[in-house]
Write an enzyme that holds these catalytic residues in place. Structure first.
Site, PDB file in Angstrom:
ATOM      1  N   ASN A 192     -11.482  40.707 -20.921  1.00  0.00           N
ATOM      2  CA  ASN A 192     -10.892  42.108 -21.191  1.00  0.00           C
ATOM      3  C   ASN A 192     -10.315  42.229 -22.744  1.00  0.00           C
ATOM      4  O   ASN A 192      -9.542  43.068 -22.911  1.00  0.00           O
ATOM      5  CB  ASN A 192      -9.909  42.420 -20.261  1.00  0.00           C
ATOM      6  CG  ASN A 192     -10.158  42.412 -18.714  1.00  0.00           C
ATOM      7  OD1 ASN A 192     -11.153  43.188 -18.574  1.00  0.00           O
ATOM      8  ND2 ASN A 192      -9.570  41.765 -17.715  1.00  0.00           N
ATOM      9  N   ARG A 193     -11.017  41.456 -23.556  1.00  0.00           N
ATOM     10  CA  ARG A 193     -10.670  41.474 -24.768  1.00  0.00           C
ATOM     11  C   ARG A 193      -9.221  41.045 -25.184  1.00  0.00           C
ATOM     12  O   ARG A 193      -8.641  41.334 -26.252  1.00  0.00           O
ATOM     13  CB  ARG A 193     -10.868  42.857 -25.579  1.00  0.00           C
ATOM     14  CG  ARG A 193     -12.371  43.164 -26.037  1.00  0.00           C
ATOM     15  CD  ARG A 193     -13.461  42.293 -25.484  1.00  0.00           C
ATOM     16  NE  ARG A 193     -14.695  42.516 -26.044  1.00  0.00           N
ATOM     17  CZ  ARG A 193     -15.877  41.842 -25.766  1.00  0.00           C
ATOM     18  NH1 ARG A 193     -15.958  41.498 -24.600  1.00  0.00           N
ATOM     19  NH2 ARG A 193     -16.879  42.271 -26.209  1.00  0.00           N
ATOM     20  N   LEU A 194      -8.659  40.171 -24.209  1.00  0.00           N
ATOM     21  CA  LEU A 194      -7.296  39.749 -24.468  1.00  0.00           C
ATOM     22  C   LEU A 194      -7.440  38.328 -24.821  1.00  0.00           C
ATOM     23  O   LEU A 194      -7.083  37.488 -24.124  1.00  0.00           O
ATOM     24  CB  LEU A 194      -6.479  39.822 -23.196  1.00  0.00           C
ATOM     25  CG  LEU A 194      -6.282  41.390 -22.682  1.00  0.00           C
ATOM     26  CD1 LEU A 194      -5.329  41.467 -21.395  1.00  0.00           C
ATOM     27  CD2 LEU A 194      -5.413  42.198 -23.555  1.00  0.00           C
TER      28      LEU A 194
END
Length: 216
Positions: A192-194
């Protein structure tokens, strides 16, 4: 058929960085990750993008190979009359970027570069293959080339001069650079691009590294 570049995307799924397992020393942490990249058989694990700035302020980037890393800095070798060397002579501040896509990792190194001592350049030159020595001696890197044939002719002339059983002398215009890091950032891709990002900043007075976690 037109390519939809905007739709190209890979979902990262590797585990994150455990803060408790990070080394207190930025260079040591880099060496750990480099060894993991070698173990994972990442293609050219010591390949890095060297970014420099010319006299007009224009940035330039190119891939070079890391050839040493220790407490003295990150070392690479090149022609001292090449574009990157001329730019480092003017603006010695530079950065290195390592991209290990197979591990979904990136490392950025920021610091100041200086030429290696001649003895260090001599030592590495002797370790190079005969062909690599001839190639470096034959090429006036970054200068205008009249033709490919002229370059190959110069190579053949040196090959005939030294044969494979004679030492090829290191050209005075060829040698090493050492980038002494002031910052090293470790990036690990996550879902999730975290992503995880940890920045090491060198405290020059204490000669220790401060570690900060950054938002992705």
């Amino acid at each position: 058929m037109a390519m939809d570049i905007a739709s190209l995307r890979v979902e990262y799924s590797e585990k994150g960085i455990d803060r408790q397992l990070l080394s207190a020393d930025g260079v040591e942490q880099f060496k750990r990750w480099l060894q993991e990249a070698v173990t994972a058989q990442v293609t050219e694990p010591n390949a890095m993008v060297l970014a420099t700035v010319d006299a007009s302020g224009q940035p330039h980037g190119r891939c070079v190979l890391l050839k040493q890393v220790d407490e003295s800095g990150f070392g690479f070798f090149t022609n001292y009359e090449s574009g990157k060397s001329q730019q480092l002579d003017i603006h010695p501040k530079a950065s290195l970027t390592f991209s290990w896509l197979e591990l979904q990792r990136q490392v950025r190194v920021v610091g100041t570069a200086a030429k290696m001592a001649s003895v260090q350049s001599d030592d590495y030159w002797k370790r190079r293959s005969f062909g690599a020595q001839l190639g470096s001696a034959a090429s006036q890197q970054s200068s205008l080339l009249s033709s490919r044939e002229a370059l190959e002719e110069q190579y053949r002339a040196l090959e005939e001069k030294y044969k494979a059983d004679q030492a090829v002398p290191r050209p005075p215009t060829w040698g090493g650079w050492l980038l002494q890091p002031t910052q090293i950032e470790f990036w690990q891709g996550r879902s999730n691009r975290l992503h995880d990002r940890y920045l090491y900043e060198l405290d020059n007075e204490a000669k220790t590294w401060k570690i900060k976690q950054l938002a992705p």
